[in-house]
Design a protein around this motif. Structure first.
Motif, PDB file in Angstrom:
ATOM      1  N   VAL A 113       1.114  -1.327  -0.194  1.00 19.85           N
ATOM      2  CA  VAL A 113       0.073   0.064  -0.125  1.00 19.85           C
ATOM      3  C   VAL A 113       0.817   1.370  -0.097  1.00 19.85           C
ATOM      4  CG1 VAL A 113      -0.294  -0.044   2.423  1.00 19.85           C
ATOM      5  CG2 VAL A 113      -1.958   1.131   1.235  1.00 19.85           C
ATOM      6  N   ALA A 114       0.414   2.258  -0.752  1.00 17.21           N
ATOM      7  CA  ALA A 114       1.004   3.336  -0.775  1.00 17.21           C
ATOM      8  C   ALA A 114      -0.111   4.413  -0.516  1.00 17.21           C
ATOM      9  CB  ALA A 114       1.729   3.735  -2.375  1.00 17.21           C
ATOM     10  N   ALA A 115      -0.159   5.152   0.536  1.00 20.93           N
ATOM     11  CA  ALA A 115      -0.935   5.920   0.885  1.00 20.93           C
ATOM     12  C   ALA A 115      -0.801   7.262   1.349  1.00 20.93           C
ATOM     13  CB  ALA A 115      -1.707   5.428   2.168  1.00 20.93           C
ATOM     14  N   GLY A 116      -1.449   8.421   1.133  1.00 18.41           N
ATOM     15  CA  GLY A 116      -1.305   9.609   1.646  1.00 18.41           C
ATOM     16  C   GLY A 116      -0.069  10.136   0.603  1.00 18.41           C
ATOM     17  N   ALA A 117       0.918  10.542   1.597  1.00 20.51           N
ATOM     18  CA  ALA A 117       2.074  11.106   1.075  1.00 20.51           C
ATOM     19  C   ALA A 117       3.053  10.003   0.567  1.00 20.51           C
ATOM     20  CB  ALA A 117       2.897  11.863   2.282  1.00 20.51           C
ATOM     21  N   GLY A 118       2.795   9.149   1.076  1.00 20.08           N
ATOM     22  CA  GLY A 118       3.653   7.682   0.552  1.00 20.08           C
ATOM     23  C   GLY A 118       3.289   7.656  -0.839  1.00 20.08           C
ATOM     24  N   ALA A 119       1.968   7.697  -1.476  1.00 25.89           N
ATOM     25  CA  ALA A 119       1.440   7.597  -2.782  1.00 25.89           C
ATOM     26  C   ALA A 119       1.965   8.699  -3.508  1.00 25.89           C
ATOM     27  CB  ALA A 119       0.067   7.594  -2.728  1.00 25.89           C
ATOM     28  N   ASN A 120       2.085   9.903  -3.034  1.00 23.88           N
ATOM     29  CA  ASN A 120       2.559  11.026  -3.864  1.00 23.88           C
ATOM     30  C   ASN A 120       4.164  11.117  -4.006  1.00 23.88           C
ATOM     31  OD1 ASN A 120      -0.126  11.623  -4.335  1.00 23.88           O
ATOM     32  ND2 ASN A 120      -0.124  13.052  -2.861  1.00 23.88           N
ATOM     33  N   LEU A 121       4.702  10.596  -3.016  1.00 25.99           N
ATOM     34  CA  LEU A 121       6.335  10.419  -3.271  1.00 25.99           C
ATOM     35  C   LEU A 121       6.566   9.258  -4.230  1.00 25.99           C
ATOM     36  CD1 LEU A 121       7.657  10.559   0.470  1.00 25.99           C
ATOM     37  CD2 LEU A 121       7.612  12.511  -1.085  1.00 25.99           C
ATOM     38  N   ALA A 122       5.762   8.386  -4.362  1.00 29.39           N
ATOM     39  CA  ALA A 122       5.993   7.379  -5.509  1.00 29.39           C
ATOM     40  C   ALA A 122       5.783   8.247  -6.857  1.00 29.39           C
ATOM     41  CB  ALA A 122       5.051   6.388  -5.124  1.00 29.39           C
ATOM     42  N   LEU A 123       4.687   8.979  -6.911  1.00 27.46           N
ATOM     43  CA  LEU A 123       4.076   9.557  -8.269  1.00 27.46           C
ATOM     44  C   LEU A 123       5.251  10.617  -8.574  1.00 27.46           C
ATOM     45  CD1 LEU A 123       0.268   9.667  -7.675  1.00 27.46           C
ATOM     46  CD2 LEU A 123       1.753   7.895  -8.731  1.00 27.46           C
ATOM     47  N   ALA A 124       6.004  11.076  -7.806  1.00 27.99           N
ATOM     48  CA  ALA A 124       7.056  12.076  -7.933  1.00 27.99           C
ATOM     49  C   ALA A 124       8.194  11.585  -8.396  1.00 27.99           C
ATOM     50  CB  ALA A 124       7.525  12.934  -6.827  1.00 27.99           C
ATOM     51  N   CYS A 125       8.422  10.193  -8.681  1.00 27.23           N
ATOM     52  CA  CYS A 125       9.370   9.340  -9.110  1.00 27.23           C
ATOM     53  C   CYS A 125       9.213   9.382 -10.614  1.00 27.23           C
ATOM     54  CB  CYS A 125       9.813   8.028  -8.688  1.00 27.23           C
ATOM     55  SG  CYS A 125      10.070   8.047  -6.727  1.00 27.23           S
ATOM     56  N   ASP A 126      10.514   8.864 -11.090  1.00 31.62           N
ATOM     57  CA  ASP A 126      10.356   9.091 -12.894  1.00 31.62           C
ATOM     58  C   ASP A 126       9.679   7.736 -13.383  1.00 31.62           C
ATOM     59  OD1 ASP A 126      11.964  11.341 -13.176  1.00 31.62           O
ATOM     60  OD2 ASP A 126      13.909   9.849 -12.375  1.00 31.62           O
ATOM     61  N   ILE A 127       9.792   6.669 -12.831  1.00 35.18           N
ATOM     62  CA  ILE A 127       9.278   5.570 -13.090  1.00 35.18           C
ATOM     63  C   ILE A 127       8.482   4.803 -11.977  1.00 35.18           C
ATOM     64  CG2 ILE A 127       9.393   3.231 -14.432  1.00 35.18           C
ATOM     65  CD1 ILE A 127      11.863   4.406 -16.053  1.00 35.18           C
ATOM     66  N   VAL A 128       7.313   4.651 -12.230  1.00 35.26           N
ATOM     67  CA  VAL A 128       6.554   3.936 -10.673  1.00 35.26           C
ATOM     68  C   VAL A 128       6.185   2.433 -11.395  1.00 35.26           C
ATOM     69  CG1 VAL A 128       4.966   3.974  -9.097  1.00 35.26           C
ATOM     70  CG2 VAL A 128       5.625   6.003 -10.194  1.00 35.26           C
ATOM     71  N   VAL A 129       6.345   1.340 -10.719  1.00 32.38           N
ATOM     72  CA  VAL A 129       5.917   0.193 -10.859  1.00 32.38           C
ATOM     73  C   VAL A 129       5.565  -0.543  -9.438  1.00 32.38           C
ATOM     74  CG1 VAL A 129       7.513  -0.472 -12.807  1.00 32.38           C
ATOM     75  CG2 VAL A 129       8.217  -1.009 -10.524  1.00 32.38           C
ATOM     76  N   ALA A 130       4.771  -1.563  -9.610  1.00 33.51           N
ATOM     77  CA  ALA A 130       3.905  -2.115  -8.511  1.00 33.51           C
ATOM     78  C   ALA A 130       3.632  -3.424  -8.609  1.00 33.51           C
ATOM     79  CB  ALA A 130       2.758  -1.035  -8.004  1.00 33.51           C
ATOM     80  N   ARG A 131       3.647  -4.164  -7.484  1.00 37.25           N
ATOM     81  CA  ARG A 131       3.142  -5.426  -7.332  1.00 37.25           C
ATOM     82  C   ARG A 131       1.651  -5.460  -7.502  1.00 37.25           C
ATOM     83  NH1 ARG A 131       6.044  -9.259  -3.734  1.00 37.25           N
ATOM     84  NH2 ARG A 131       7.718  -8.151  -2.508  1.00 37.25           N
ATOM     85  N   GLU A 132       1.266  -6.758  -8.322  1.00 36.30           N
ATOM     86  CA  GLU A 132      -0.115  -6.615  -8.578  1.00 36.30           C
ATOM     87  C   GLU A 132      -1.050  -6.544  -7.589  1.00 36.30           C
ATOM     88  OE1 GLU A 132      -0.907 -10.334 -10.721  1.00 36.30           O
ATOM     89  OE2 GLU A 132      -0.342  -9.141 -12.526  1.00 36.30           O
ATOM     90  N   SER A 133      -0.570  -6.884  -6.095  1.00 33.13           N
ATOM     91  CA  SER A 133      -1.316  -6.924  -4.954  1.00 33.13           C
ATOM     92  C   SER A 133      -1.401  -5.450  -4.157  1.00 33.13           C
ATOM     93  CB  SER A 133      -0.934  -8.009  -3.998  1.00 33.13           C
ATOM     94  OG  SER A 133       0.399  -7.669  -3.440  1.00 33.13           O
ATOM     95  N   ALA A 134      -0.510  -4.543  -4.774  1.00 35.60           N
ATOM     96  CA  ALA A 134      -0.332  -3.298  -3.883  1.00 35.60           C
ATOM     97  C   ALA A 134      -1.527  -2.278  -4.403  1.00 35.60           C
ATOM     98  CB  ALA A 134       0.837  -2.671  -4.546  1.00 35.60           C
ATOM     99  N   SER A 135      -1.581  -1.260  -3.851  1.00 37.63           N
ATOM    100  CA  SER A 135      -2.610  -0.276  -3.943  1.00 37.63           C
ATOM    101  C   SER A 135      -2.404   1.368  -3.719  1.00 37.63           C
ATOM    102  CB  SER A 135      -3.976  -0.536  -3.038  1.00 37.63           C
ATOM    103  OG  SER A 135      -3.522  -0.742  -1.595  1.00 37.63           O
TER     104      SER A 135
END
Length: 259
Positions: free
Chosen positions: A106-128
């Motif tokens: 899980v990437a929530a709140g600021a955690g989600a947005n820190l991820a989206l600030a990166c150049d490339i975002v990949v995730a586990r299929e079970s992530a959210s």
């Protein structure tokens, strides 16, 4: 540095890992300042040619540790944002090496947005991904209101931010929020392959590409064309360009050095 944020460097890839699994890798002041420092070190270290940001346990990052901001002597939320999160986002965007967010849970709140600030975002299929701010009466920060509308459009970004609905990793990929998802049992291997590939590429050319993309939504067409010409001139003077052309002419794989 502390054990709440792990760091390693191998094959040109600097891995920065949130390591507070007991609180879903939520960020406190210590972690945020350590992350700022690690990003600065990655910028300055020529051995670093790609950066990986990920987490341990079931979460990527649950955002701000609320326990740190709810006491009688706690800092204001705005102070936390300005001193801790905004510098992280600016360091990620200014870093002249590719930054990959590997969202392992899980990437929530600021955690989600820190991820989206990166150049490339990949995730586990079970992530959210969850824009959780509205659930506690706050507004999306850490550049969420900047990046998310640009990734998924204003209407969808508005709905996700106002409702706080959870978005599965496959849904995030489908709507253009992230680049790819990987099966859970293949995630680590796929992330390793991606980051090693980036670390072996012409680093300065990737940095110039990133700088052009940083300006693309504020420039006019003419300004962007001029910027492309300027950066192409710079790219054409690199050792990696010469190596790339030589390898193409000689029908061999290039060996880039990042210079």
């Amino acid at each position: 540095m502390n054990d709440s944020l792990l760091f390693s460097l191998e094959a040109g890839v600097a891995t920065i890992r949130f390591n507070r699994p007991q609180v879903f890798n939520s960020v406190n002041k210590e972690v945020a300042l350590a992350l700022q420092q690690r990003l600065r070190e990655c910028q300055q270290n020529p051995e670093v040619r790609a950066v990986l940001l990920t987490g341990t346990g079931k979460a990527f990052c649950a955002g701000q540790d609320l326990a740190e901001i709810t006491g009688p002597d706690s800092p204001e939320v705005a102070e936390i944002v300005e001193q801790l999160y905004n510098p992280i986002v600016e360091l990620i965007r200014a870093l002249d090496k590719p930054v990959v967010a590997a969202v392992n849970g899980v990437a929530a709140g600021a955690g989600a947005n820190l991820a989206l600030a990166c150049d490339i975002v990949v995730a586990r299929e079970s992530a959210s991904f969850i824009q959780a701010f509205s659930k506690i009466g706050l507004i999306p920060d850490s550049a969420g209101t900047y990046f998310l509308p640009r990734l998924v459009g204003l209407q969808r970004a508005t709905a996700l931010m106002m409702t706080g609905d959870k978005v599965s990793a496959p849904e995030a990929m489908q709507m253009g929020m992230i680049y790819k998802t990987f099966a859970d049992d293949q995630f680590d291997a796929e992330v390793d392959a991606l980051t090693r590939k980036l670390a072996a590429m012409p680093t300065k050319g990737l940095a110039y590409t990133k700088q052009l993309l940083n300006g693309t939504f504020s420039n006019t067409l003419t300004q962007q064309l001029r910027a492309e010409a300027d950066y192409q001139l710079r790219a054409g003077s690199t050792a990696d360009y010469k190596e790339g052309v030589s390898a193409f002419m000689e029908k061999r794989q290039p060996t880039f050095t990042g210079q």
